[in-house]
Design a protein around this motif. Structure first.
Motif, PDB file in Angstrom:
ATOM      1  N   THR A  36       1.005  -1.102   0.108  1.00  0.00           N
ATOM      2  CA  THR A  36      -0.022  -0.021   0.209  1.00  0.00           C
ATOM      3  C   THR A  36       0.669   1.258   0.093  1.00  0.00           C
ATOM      4  OG1 THR A  36      -0.371   0.191   2.408  1.00  0.00           O
ATOM      5  CG2 THR A  36      -1.751  -1.138   1.340  1.00  0.00           C
ATOM      6  N   GLU A  37       0.326   2.425  -0.469  1.00  0.00           N
ATOM      7  CA  GLU A  37       1.107   3.592  -0.459  1.00  0.00           C
ATOM      8  C   GLU A  37       1.799   4.219   0.647  1.00  0.00           C
ATOM      9  OE1 GLU A  37       3.368   6.140  -2.418  1.00  0.00           O
ATOM     10  OE2 GLU A  37       2.202   4.737  -3.486  1.00  0.00           O
ATOM     11  N   GLU A  38       0.637   3.865   1.759  1.00  0.00           N
ATOM     12  CA  GLU A  38       0.884   4.353   3.140  1.00  0.00           C
ATOM     13  C   GLU A  38       2.155   3.526   3.677  1.00  0.00           C
ATOM     14  OE1 GLU A  38       1.145   4.654   7.360  1.00  0.00           O
ATOM     15  OE2 GLU A  38       0.502   2.851   6.308  1.00  0.00           O
ATOM     16  N   THR A  39       1.969   2.399   3.504  1.00  0.00           N
ATOM     17  CA  THR A  39       3.182   1.553   3.811  1.00  0.00           C
ATOM     18  C   THR A  39       4.395   1.778   3.097  1.00  0.00           C
ATOM     19  OG1 THR A  39       1.840  -0.393   4.472  1.00  0.00           O
ATOM     20  CG2 THR A  39       4.068  -0.890   4.304  1.00  0.00           C
ATOM     21  N   ARG A  40       4.204   2.038   1.815  1.00  0.00           N
ATOM     22  CA  ARG A  40       5.644   2.534   1.014  1.00  0.00           C
ATOM     23  C   ARG A  40       6.139   3.683   1.758  1.00  0.00           C
ATOM     24  NH1 ARG A  40       6.808   0.354  -3.706  1.00  0.00           N
ATOM     25  NH2 ARG A  40       4.383  -0.276  -3.703  1.00  0.00           N
ATOM     26  N   ARG A  41       5.573   4.770   1.959  1.00  0.00           N
ATOM     27  CA  ARG A  41       6.204   5.831   2.515  1.00  0.00           C
ATOM     28  C   ARG A  41       6.468   5.686   3.958  1.00  0.00           C
ATOM     29  NH1 ARG A  41       1.184   8.500   0.505  1.00  0.00           N
ATOM     30  NH2 ARG A  41       0.178   8.325   2.397  1.00  0.00           N
ATOM     31  N   ARG A  42       6.005   4.767   4.718  1.00  0.00           N
ATOM     32  CA  ARG A  42       6.612   4.332   5.972  1.00  0.00           C
ATOM     33  C   ARG A  42       8.044   3.974   5.867  1.00  0.00           C
ATOM     34  NH1 ARG A  42       2.127   1.874   8.009  1.00  0.00           N
ATOM     35  NH2 ARG A  42       3.405   0.049   8.624  1.00  0.00           N
ATOM     36  N   SER A  45      10.719   6.209   4.242  1.00  0.00           N
ATOM     37  CA  SER A  45      10.901   7.238   5.248  1.00  0.00           C
ATOM     38  C   SER A  45      11.779   6.722   6.340  1.00  0.00           C
ATOM     39  CB  SER A  45       9.823   7.658   6.221  1.00  0.00           C
ATOM     40  OG  SER A  45      10.126   8.481   7.063  1.00  0.00           O
TER      41      SER A  45
END
Length: 338
Positions: A36-42, A45
């Protein structure tokens, strides 16, 4: 007392900081779409915070893919090779691949096979061979099971080949001049060993013969503006010459200079057509009518062809021709009195 060297961050460190599994970190590193995009961003980061660098060599050894393509060619002195290489590099980058360039000093089958062997030792996934000239000793012969696409060659009976429609472009140039009313067209050809030069010269001759027009002797050049200038000086002294088809734009530039110096006006007295449509062609004096080659599409098809082989998709032998188009500018007009 010396401080111990700082330990590099590991995948497990990234996973702990991002609150995910090491497998998820691996998926993000490899660009998988199942994250997911949210997991990818985490995860990204956390990588940035820890200054984590994925071990691409380890991934390559595990997968057997190095995301690198080798390119073999004989020279970077010609417009066609430079622009083809530029297009291959851009298309490879779009697919997430780097390129390794290996020039071959002498155009021989031994030289090409040696280059292929060296590239194989440098762990590339596939190869593109830019064969703009005929080999001195034999036809091209590569090791079996090599993932390879050949650009600008006559090896379509043995390999997957991508080339510009050289013949179609030359025919369009000659027909344009004949349609303007010129009774014949002089051809300033490229080097005899060049596949492209041979195809352009043959198409010029056939187009004149089919139209029932006289076929003047071929004027030999070597792709350079200097050779075009020398040819232009001779052509300027021939009052019967009203139209010239140069095998590339650099030679056309030399021809324009020679005609100007000798007082032959272009296009009022002599029309000139080139081939390639280099970026400067529109700034020649006068702006040059020429045949446009789609180098970007040649590069894209070369990269796509070799990647399909790497992925075990269909890779048929044969030649794929990329269409050309005539760009009419101010260097052509009807002949005097036409």
């Amino acid at each position: 007392m010396e401080r111990p060297p700082r330990r590099e961050a590991s995948m497990a460190d990234v996973a702990r900081l991002a609150g995910v599994s090491s497998q998820t970190v691996s998926r993000v590193s490899n660009g998988h779409s199942s994250v997911t995009e949210e997991t990818r961003r985490r995860v990204l980061s956390a990588m940035q915070e820890l200054n984590y660098r994925p071990n691409s060599a380890a991934r390559a050894l595990k997968s057997g893919r190095f995301r690198t393509l080798g390119v073999v060619l004989f020279t970077l002195a010609t417009t066609g090779n430079v622009r083809t290489l530029e297009a291959i590099s851009a298309s490879a980058a779009d697919e997430g691949y780097a390129i390794t360039l290996l020039p071959v000093a002498t155009p021989t089958s031994t030289g090409v096979r040696g280059a292929v062997t060296v590239l194989g030792e440098q762990v590339v996934d596939g190869m593109i061979v830019i064969m703009e000239v005929r080999l001195l000793d034999a036809a091209i012969s590569l090791p079996p099971h090599t993932h390879v696409v050949v650009a600008d060659s006559d090896a379509g009976d043995r390999y997957s080949v991508v080339d510009t429609d050289q013949s179609g472009g030359a025919r369009a140039a000659v027909r344009h001049l004949l349609d303007l009313g010129h009774r014949s067209v002089v051809h300033v050809a490229g080097p005899a060993e060049s596949f492209a030069a041979q195809r352009r010269a043959e198409a010029w001759r056939l187009t004149l013969e089919e139209a029932g027009c006289p076929v003047p002797p071929v004027v030999s050049g070597d792709w350079t503006a200097d050779s075009g200038y020398e040819a232009g000086l001779a052509l300027a002294a021939d009052p019967s010459c009203t139209a010239v088809f140069a095998a590339n734009d650099q030679m056309a530039l030399g021809i324009l200079r020679a005609l100007h110096e000798q007082g032959r006006r272009v296009p009022e007295e002599v029309s000139v057509v080139g081939f390639d449509d280099i970026p400067e062609a529109a700034s020649f004096f006068p702006p040059l009518t020429t045949v446009h080659q789609d180098f970007a599409e040649v590069g894209r098809l070369c990269v796509d062809g070799v990647l399909r082989q790497i992925r075990n998709e269909t890779a048929e032998r044969g030649t794929t021709l990329v269409p050309t188009r005539l760009v009419v500018r101010a260097s052509t007009a009807p002949p005097p009195g036409g």
